[in-house]
Design an enzyme around this catalytic site. Sequence first.
Site, mmCIF file in Angstrom:
data_model
loop_
_atom_site.group_PDB
_atom_site.id
_atom_site.type_symbol
_atom_site.label_atom_id
_atom_site.label_comp_id
_atom_site.label_asym_id
_atom_site.label_seq_id
_atom_site.Cartn_x
_atom_site.Cartn_y
_atom_site.Cartn_z
ATOM 1 N N GLY A 87 1.660 -6.241 -7.530
ATOM 2 C CA GLY A 87 1.228 -5.282 -8.548
ATOM 3 C C GLY A 87 2.271 -4.219 -8.820
ATOM 4 O O GLY A 87 2.386 -3.727 -9.950
ATOM 5 N N CYS A 88 3.064 -3.869 -7.813
ATOM 6 C CA CYS A 88 4.087 -2.838 -7.996
ATOM 7 C C CYS A 88 5.155 -3.281 -8.989
ATOM 8 O O CYS A 88 5.794 -2.445 -9.628
ATOM 9 C CB CYS A 88 4.708 -2.431 -6.670
ATOM 10 S SG CYS A 88 5.530 -3.781 -5.800
#
Length: 181
Positions: A87-88
């Site tokens: 997700g980062c």
Amino acid sequence: MTGNQATVAARQSSFSYDELIDCAKGKLFGPGNAQLPLPPMLMIDAITQITEDGGQHGKGQILAEYEVRPDRWFFDCHFKGDPVMPGCLGLDAMWQLVGFFLGWMGAPGRGRALGVGEVKLFDMILPTAKKVTYEINLKRVIMRRLVMGIADGMVRVDGKPAAEAKDMRVGLFQTEGADAS
């Protein structure tokens, strides 16, 4: 940045992968100015639309795409036997786009992520997906001695919301002797 580079970049409303690579090499906005990272950290394949007065707040908008392929580097290591795009990386892509926007607007300096107010993850990006799209809506653009963009962003995978970020902050900073070839 030369006047010509600023004029050419500012007139364009979309950018191809090759133009994004030129930006990563410092050629689009000129030495010492906004750059995208080179692959594999470049999380964008194309900017399909960029405007300085569009979006939810009328301060600017960027729409971009990223092709998902099973051979992308992060699927091999995140996680072994359970591949998912971190997700980062979606957040980083949105920060990349805000910094690009500031360079496109003609602001001098190198981009740096300064923070984010809130991040929500809704869905996973798996190797079976086809396309990630990004929508960045600028909320505030400061173009004084301090150059900063504040924006909200949405990551979609195959049209479905995957992540959302509120109040992303990116600044451009002028540094002496930091040019790399």
